[in-house]
Enzyme design. Structure first.
Site, PDB file in Angstrom:
ATOM      1  N   HIS A 362       0.799  -1.215   0.000  1.00 19.29           N
ATOM      2  CA  HIS A 362       0.000   0.000   0.000  1.00 19.29           C
ATOM      3  C   HIS A 362       0.836   1.273   0.000  1.00 19.29           C
ATOM      4  CE1 HIS A 362      -3.244  -2.827   0.482  1.00 19.29           C
ATOM      5  NE2 HIS A 362      -3.925  -1.908  -0.179  1.00 19.29           N
ATOM      6  N   GLU A 603     -12.283  -9.423  -6.381  1.00 14.75           N
ATOM      7  CA  GLU A 603     -10.837  -9.455  -6.155  1.00 14.75           C
ATOM      8  C   GLU A 603     -10.343 -10.780  -5.609  1.00 14.75           C
ATOM      9  OE1 GLU A 603      -9.586  -6.165  -3.690  1.00 14.75           O
ATOM     10  OE2 GLU A 603     -11.241  -6.394  -2.303  1.00 14.75           O
ATOM     11  N   ASP A 627      -5.441  -7.460  -5.926  1.00 15.77           N
ATOM     12  CA  ASP A 627      -5.631  -8.675  -5.140  1.00 15.77           C
ATOM     13  C   ASP A 627      -5.976  -9.856  -6.028  1.00 15.77           C
ATOM     14  OD1 ASP A 627      -5.091  -8.231  -2.394  1.00 15.77           O
ATOM     15  OD2 ASP A 627      -6.777  -6.832  -2.358  1.00 15.77           O
ATOM     16  N   CYS A 674     -10.544  -1.010 -10.630  1.00 13.65           N
ATOM     17  CA  CYS A 674      -9.842  -0.002  -9.838  1.00 13.65           C
ATOM     18  C   CYS A 674      -8.481  -0.493  -9.372  1.00 13.65           C
ATOM     19  CB  CYS A 674     -10.696   0.452  -8.663  1.00 13.65           C
ATOM     20  SG  CYS A 674     -11.204  -0.892  -7.606  1.00 13.65           S
TER      21      CYS A 674
HETATM   22  C1  PEP Z   1      -7.204  -4.189  -5.552  1.00 15.47           C
HETATM   23  O1  PEP Z   1      -7.020  -5.160  -4.824  1.00 15.47           O
HETATM   24  O2  PEP Z   1      -7.014  -4.195  -6.787  1.00 15.47           O
HETATM   25  C2  PEP Z   1      -7.665  -2.908  -4.984  1.00 15.47           C
HETATM   26  C3  PEP Z   1      -7.989  -1.904  -5.753  1.00 15.47           C
HETATM   27  O3  PEP Z   1      -7.666  -2.824  -3.629  1.00 15.47           O
HETATM   28  P1  PEP Z   1      -6.369  -2.596  -2.722  1.00 15.47           P
HETATM   29  O4  PEP Z   1      -5.189  -2.379  -3.619  1.00 15.47           O
HETATM   30  O5  PEP Z   1      -6.646  -1.447  -1.828  1.00 15.47           O
HETATM   31  O6  PEP Z   1      -6.275  -3.898  -1.988  1.00 15.47           O
HETATM   32 MG    MG Z   2      -7.848  -5.149  -2.829  1.00 13.14          MG
END
Ligand code: PEP
Ligand code: MG
Length: 755
Positions: A362, A603, A627, A674
């Site tokens: 993250h 995901e 994910d 996303c």
């Molecule tokens: C993902 O998993 O693609 C997502 C957008 O969520 P995060 O990266 O916050 O886990």
């Molecule tokens: Mg995710």
């Protein structure tokens, strides 16, 4: 055996240079295996030859002189085959090559094993013995284990050696350390090492700016710890029996031990800053105690460590108050976290390097959102020694460069300048729609988390928010925000983008996103309690969040709610039920407004196979490809060691993306994405062809994706998709996409290594 192995590795780990490391290895391995000779041959990267680099038992004068070409002699054979060679009588082997002056004539038995790090043969470790014997299986197993464990340490020592040499001589050999791309871009700047709070092993080594100040700070820190311990002892006075009380006397005794204090002071007077001097002296003492045979004394290592840590904490607290940062700061740390990003003023921060983590951690996602070039997983970087050093990072290829040759530095500077020009060029696209050459409109939305993302996103012409990571404001606090605090935060987001839609994802903690005030400790956090699993188990947290969102939406109407990590229909139904209930209750409380659209993230692989069943129950779907890729490929998104297996363009991932798009279309439910793939021009072209309705990405990527899609026809993208879906390998797909981008005048989006 295990104990010996561990001791050797520990000793080698603390070596100051590669030569030191190798001498420790040959001495300790020879003793442990009770053999007569142990030597190391290291591969010289420019000539490819194996240089005789350290020995115990052969002629030391040949160190750095004798060498073998790759494939020559038994050493070359071990390296070429990448496996051990174990011979009773070396001279009888056809590959045997006699090296004059080495003094190995009388040694018959030979056992050589390769030293391999990240698939690269670094060198060969050899033991030899006079009488003809075959080293037995356990010898071979020991040497192989030793070599596997030492490979990483040797690779590390190679780089450390370069840095060290540099510190002493004022200049050093160029070094390139491989990590993985975290956020794109080039940065040239000065390293500022941030260490985890009070970790004796992560203190940056640097010179004292003002020795008197450092001495005073050390004296005060010592005094404060002494007071703390005395206070604890006094508080507990009546509850402790005399033996327990003696423990505090031992503690105070260690602090008063003139040997420790005097040694730290001597090093500060020698030019070290207080934290560095303290950490070195304490680590030496800890090692000394750890090596003791007697278990009681061994345990004292823990006390010494605890005391050292306490003194360090005081020194760090004082340092933080006073710290100033260079104009082009590159922040370096063992494991940078999302919250550590806030430590350095944004206008001074030009790059990030994290020794641990990978491109999907993250902190890397936030760095991309902020447009700060980042390298993750630079595991061989001797980061504690980089303070104040000039560093170049290549966030496109995931490399860190120390002491670059002038020509290399020049090339990086040119790319940096081109990037700036490209950014200016892309700014002109701001108010133009994202439309293909044949007129297909593709809405480009943004992923947000920080308030700073808002301005940036609007500047880039974002048409909505496809993912607002609500955990970010939770991560930056030291307790759960109240319903009212949340309402205000969400209101700010909704207002800033209104009337554009804002998709708020319910709290997605767990995995690598830990709240300091709600720790989740698990062996397999990514397969554990995360996302919707946590919030369904804690409806009080979930409901407060939903209520805050719906209240914040009053009078605006641009909220969408999205659920993360859903892997079965029951979870989805339960969450929907809670949202409906909250909405009903709020209406009764007099809060007006429609029920916002509710969506689900796809995901986990289970959601791909149940995409239609999910689509039937929601208003929109959004693929979390970060994910999804991790779970489909069984590759931890944070683990640098397997980062090269994390292929966002893996054929399995592409097939899943196509399947989800088809399932949503069959249910007439809009589908977005996303994950980071949406912000990659290569990925975006394929997603366009697959029929995705919305691409949501970090604000920094948006202009690039707009430029890419405005340069293609939808029909061409569809042909391209058909073609790549027939390819079996991610690398082939990637190459085909690069070719496509350059054929369409987008060479500037292709970044191959510069050196
Ligand atoms: C993902 O998993 O693609 C997502 C957008 O969520 P995060 O990266 O916050 O886990
Ligand atoms: Mg995710």
């Amino acid at each position: 055996m295990l104990e010996t192995l561990r001791n050797i590795v520990q000793e080698v780990n603390s070596a100051e240079s590669l030569d030191d490391a190798l001498s420790i290895i040959v001495r300790r391995v020879r003793d442990a295996m009770k053999t007569e000779v142990c030597s190391v041959y290291m591969r010289d990267s420019s000539s490819g030859r194996y240089i005789f680099q350290a020995t115990e038992g052969l002629n030391r004068e040949q160190i750095g002189v004798a060498s073998l070409a790759a494939g020559d002699g038994l050493v070359g054979l071990v390296a070429e085959r990448e496996e051990p060679v174990n011979l009773e009588n070396a001279e009888n082997h056809p590959s045997f090559q006699f090296l004059p002056d080495l003094g190995e004539e009388q040694f018959h038995a030979f056992l050589g094993v390769p030293i391999i790090h990240q698939r690269d043969v670094l060198g060969v470790l050899v033991v030899q013995q006079t009488h003809q014997r075959r080293f037995d299986e356990s010898d071979e197993a020991f040497l192989v284990t030793m070599s596997a464990q030492l490979a990483g340490v040797i690779a590390h020592a190679q780089v450390t050696g370069t840095v060290h040499q540099d510190l002493r001589a004022g200049e050093g050999a160029p070094a390139k350390i491989n990590g993985v791309p975290g956020a794109p871009g080039i940065a040239i700047g000065t390293a500022v090492v941030v260490s985890p709070i009070a970790d004796l092993y992560a203190v940056p080594q640097r010179q004292a700016e003002d020795r008197r100040h450092e001495l005073r700070a050390f004296g005060e820190a010592l005094q404060s710890v002494r007071k703390d311990i005395q206070a604890v002892a006094d508080n507990l006075g009546s509850e402790l029996n005399p033996e327990d009380h003696a423990l505090f006397d031992v503690y105070l005794g260690i602090l008063d031990d003139s040997a420790i204090g005097v040694e730290v002071i001597r090093r500060i007077k020698g030019g070290q800053w207080a934290q560095g001097a303290l950490s070195q002296v304490m680590i030496e003492h800890i090692r000394h105690f750890e090596r003791m045979e007697h278990s009681y004394l061994k345990e004292r290592a823990v006390d010494v460590k605890d005391l050292g840590t306490r003194v360090l904490a005081y020194l760090q607290a004082e340092d933080i108050e006073e710290r100033s940062y260079p104009d082009q700061t590159i922040m370096v740390g063992e494991e940078l976290t999302a919250s550590s990003l806030g430590e350095i003023p944004r206008e001074k921060l030009v790059g990030l390097i994290s020794v641990r983590g990978s491109g999907n951690s993250h902190v890397a996602i936030l760095a991309r959102a902020m447009g700060v070039p980042t390298v993750m997983g630079a595991v061989d970087l001797p980061y504690t020694r980089l303070q104040d050093r000039e560093v170049i990072i290549d966030g496109y290829n995931g490399t860190v460069h120390l002491n670059p040759l002038p020509a290399v530095k020049q090339r990086f500077q040119e790319v940096l300048d081109q990037d700036r020009a490209l950014t200016r060029d892309l700014e002109s696209l701001r108010d133009l729609p994202c439309e293909t050459l044949d007129g297909h409109r593709m809405p480009l939305w943004v992923n947000t988390g920080l308030m700073a993302d808002v301005t940036r996103s609007l500047e880039q012409g974002a048409e909505g928010v496809g993912l607002y990571r609500t955990e970010v404001p939770f991560l930056l606090r030291d307790r759960f925000p109240s319903e009212e605090e949340q309402r205000q935060i969400y209101r700010n987001q909704l207002e800033a983008f209104a009337p554009r839609p804002v998709t708020m994802r319910t709290l997605d903690i767990g995995g690598d996103k830990a709240l300091s005030y709600f720790p989740i400790e698990e062996d397999n956090p990514f397969l554990g309690w995360r996302g919707i699993r946590v919030t369904l188990d804690h409806p009080e947290i979930f409901l407060a969040q939903i209520r805050a969102m719906i209240k914040a939406n009053e009078g605006l109407g641009n909220l969408r709610i999205m659920l993360p990590m859903v892997c079965n229909i029951s979870e989805l139904e339960e969450a929907l039920e809670l949202i409906h209930r909250s909405h009903r209750e709020l209406l009764q409380e007099g809060i007006s407004g429609e029920l916002p659209p509710i969506g689900v993230m796809v995901e986990v692989p289970a959601a791909v196979y149940q995409a239609r069943a999910m689509a039937k129950r929601v208003d929109f779907m959004s693929v979390g490809s970060n994910d999804l890729t991790q779970y489909l490929l069984a590759v931890d998104r944070n683990n640098a060691r397997v980062a090269d297996l994390y292929h966002s363009l893996h054929p399995a991932v592409l097939q899943a993306l196509v399947a989800v798009a088809e399932a949503s279309r069959a249910e007439d439910v809009p589908i977005g994405i996303c994950g980071e793939l949406a912000g990659d021009p290569e990925g975006a072209v394929l997603l366009l062809a697959m029929g995705y309705d919305i691409l949501s990405m970090n604000a920094t990527s948006l202009p690039k994706v707009k430029k890419a899609l405005r340069n293609v026809h939808l029909s061409e993208a569809r042909d391209l998709l058909k073609e790549v879906m027939l390819l079996d390998k991610a690398d082939d797909i990637h190459q085909r996409l690069q070719q496509f981008l350059s054929e369409h005048g987008m060479q500037q989006f292709i970044h191959n290594p510069l050196d």
